[in-house]
Scaffold this motif. Structure first.
Motif, short mmCIF file in Angstrom:
data_model
loop_
_atom_site.label_atom_id
_atom_site.label_comp_id
_atom_site.label_asym_id
_atom_site.label_seq_id
_atom_site.Cartn_x
_atom_site.Cartn_y
_atom_site.Cartn_z
N ALA A 1 40.31 23.29 30.33
CA ALA A 1 39.59 24.20 29.29
C ALA A 1 38.21 24.33 29.32
CB ALA A 1 40.16 23.22 27.98
N GLU A 2 37.58 25.48 28.42
CA GLU A 2 36.25 25.76 28.56
C GLU A 2 35.50 24.80 27.45
OE1 GLU A 2 33.39 29.33 26.79
OE2 GLU A 2 35.40 29.97 28.09
N ASN A 3 36.25 24.46 26.29
CA ASN A 3 35.68 23.50 25.36
C ASN A 3 36.86 22.70 25.27
OD1 ASN A 3 33.35 25.13 24.74
ND2 ASN A 3 34.82 26.72 24.16
N LEU A 4 36.58 21.42 24.72
CA LEU A 4 37.41 20.04 24.38
C LEU A 4 36.86 19.37 23.25
CD1 LEU A 4 39.69 18.30 24.89
CD2 LEU A 4 38.35 17.12 26.48
N LEU A 5 37.39 19.45 22.46
CA LEU A 5 37.26 18.76 20.87
C LEU A 5 38.39 17.42 20.94
CD1 LEU A 5 36.53 21.65 18.62
CD2 LEU A 5 34.84 20.12 19.84
N ILE A 6 38.02 16.38 20.73
CA ILE A 6 39.13 15.43 20.46
C ILE A 6 38.38 14.65 19.07
CG2 ILE A 6 40.22 13.18 21.10
CD1 ILE A 6 39.57 14.18 24.38
N GLU A 7 39.30 14.64 18.15
CA GLU A 7 38.95 13.92 16.78
C GLU A 7 39.22 12.59 17.17
OE1 GLU A 7 41.09 15.61 13.60
OE2 GLU A 7 40.00 17.58 13.69
N ALA A 8 38.53 11.57 16.28
CA ALA A 8 38.89 10.12 16.11
C ALA A 8 40.15 9.85 16.02
CB ALA A 8 37.99 9.41 15.02
N PHE B 1 44.01 11.28 24.75
CA PHE B 1 44.18 11.95 25.80
C PHE B 1 44.26 11.06 26.98
CE2 PHE B 1 41.50 14.02 29.43
CZ PHE B 1 42.51 14.71 29.86
N GLN B 2 45.36 11.20 27.87
CA GLN B 2 45.65 10.51 28.93
C GLN B 2 45.83 11.40 30.23
OE1 GLN B 2 48.45 7.78 28.40
NE2 GLN B 2 47.32 6.34 27.37
N GLY B 3 44.67 11.49 31.22
CA GLY B 3 44.83 12.44 32.23
C GLY B 3 43.38 12.73 32.97
N THR B 4 43.56 13.92 33.41
CA THR B 4 42.24 14.34 34.08
C THR B 4 41.81 15.64 33.27
OG1 THR B 4 43.12 15.66 35.94
CG2 THR B 4 42.71 13.30 36.35
N SER B 5 40.46 15.85 33.32
CA SER B 5 40.06 16.88 32.90
C SER B 5 39.43 17.88 33.60
CB SER B 5 39.19 16.77 31.33
OG SER B 5 38.19 16.22 31.76
N LYS B 6 39.39 18.96 33.58
CA LYS B 6 38.64 20.15 34.34
C LYS B 6 38.05 21.02 33.21
CE LYS B 6 38.59 23.72 37.85
NZ LYS B 6 39.59 24.63 38.62
N MET B 7 36.72 21.03 33.13
CA MET B 7 35.97 21.84 32.28
C MET B 7 35.68 23.41 32.94
SD MET B 7 36.39 20.13 29.56
CE MET B 7 35.17 21.04 28.47
N ALA B 8 36.30 24.40 32.52
CA ALA B 8 35.90 25.73 33.03
C ALA B 8 34.71 26.19 32.27
CB ALA B 8 37.27 26.63 32.64
N VAL B 9 33.78 26.76 33.19
CA VAL B 9 32.45 27.25 32.66
C VAL B 9 32.41 28.80 32.80
CG1 VAL B 9 30.00 27.20 33.00
CG2 VAL B 9 31.52 25.11 33.56
N LYS B 10 32.06 29.34 31.64
CA LYS B 10 31.88 30.86 31.60
C LYS B 10 30.85 31.04 32.22
CE LYS B 10 34.19 33.05 27.91
NZ LYS B 10 34.16 33.69 26.42
N GLU B 11 30.64 32.35 33.20
CA GLU B 11 29.40 32.63 33.64
C GLU B 11 28.88 33.59 33.03
OE1 GLU B 11 28.37 34.83 37.78
OE2 GLU B 11 29.09 32.94 38.46
N THR B 12 27.55 33.31 32.64
CA THR B 12 26.76 34.43 31.66
C THR B 12 25.89 35.38 32.73
OG1 THR B 12 24.78 33.17 31.57
CG2 THR B 12 26.46 32.96 29.89
N SER B 13 25.46 36.47 32.18
CA SER B 13 24.75 37.61 33.04
C SER B 13 23.75 36.93 33.48
CB SER B 13 24.64 38.71 32.30
OG SER B 13 23.98 38.39 31.16
N ALA B 14 22.93 35.77 32.85
CA ALA B 14 21.61 35.13 33.21
C ALA B 14 21.93 34.33 34.22
CB ALA B 14 21.10 34.28 32.07
N ASP B 15 23.18 33.39 34.30
CA ASP B 15 23.66 32.60 35.45
C ASP B 15 23.81 33.60 36.68
OD1 ASP B 15 23.72 30.53 33.71
OD2 ASP B 15 25.88 30.79 33.47
N ALA B 16 24.54 34.66 36.53
CA ALA B 16 24.57 35.52 37.80
C ALA B 16 23.52 36.11 38.40
CB ALA B 16 25.41 36.59 37.47
N ALA B 17 22.48 36.26 37.36
CA ALA B 17 21.15 36.76 37.90
C ALA B 17 20.34 35.77 38.68
CB ALA B 17 20.26 37.36 36.75
N SER B 18 20.37 34.47 38.10
CA SER B 18 19.79 33.40 38.71
C SER B 18 20.29 33.12 40.21
CB SER B 18 19.50 32.07 37.97
OG SER B 18 20.93 31.73 37.54
N VAL B 19 21.52 33.43 40.28
CA VAL B 19 22.27 32.76 41.39
C VAL B 19 21.88 33.92 42.50
CG1 VAL B 19 24.47 32.93 42.68
CG2 VAL B 19 24.32 31.63 40.45
#
Length: 134
Positions: A97-104, A108-126
């Motif tokens: 997921a890009e964002n994960l919210l877990i209330e008290a 959640f039992q498992g592994t998580s992978k956070m997807a990151v959105k690439e912004t135009s600023a990120d692309a320019a710095s790369v």
């Protein structure tokens, strides 16, 4: 005999409901949102959001824009936006997921992978880093 119009559904409207007391076995695929208050055994795919109500459960692989989980999911989840696990919700499986919210109280039992959105600023710095290192 029957002509269907090519209608684009709004992903923010719920057009599919698996009601409490119902069990659905098979694959659900929708351009709009899906709500599960009963039980689903099989894959769920939605261009909109998927809501699993407090009494709902799914033994599924779920792919959706957003997922609100107040019931139980046993399986893997791929969410392009936000996965919200409410206090009554539980996910037993892996998530991406890009964002994960877990209330008290949420589980959640498992592994998580956070997807990151690439912004135009990120692309320019790369691009600048590649140019400077050459």
């Amino acid at each position: 005999m029957f002509k269907t119009k090519n209608v684009k559904l709004n992903p923010d409207t719920t057009d599919t409901l698996v009601g409490e007391g119902s069990t659905f076995e098979g694959k659900i695929k929708s351009e709009a949102s899906i709500r599960v208050d009963g039980h689903v055994i099989g894959d769920i795919e939605s261009a909109g959001h998927v809501t699993i109500g407090e009494n709902g459960s799914a033994r599924s692989t779920i792919v959706a824009r957003d997922l609100i989980l107040a019931g139980k999911v046993y399986g893997n989840v791929e969410v392009k936006g936000t996965l919200t696990i409410r206090a009554t919700g539980s996910l037993i499986g892996n998530l991406s997921a890009e964002n994960l919210l877990i209330e008290a109280g949420g589980v959640f039992q498992g592994t998580s992978k956070m997807a990151v959105k690439e912004t135009s600023a990120d692309a320019a710095s790369v691009k600048a880093a590649k140019t400077n290192s050459a």
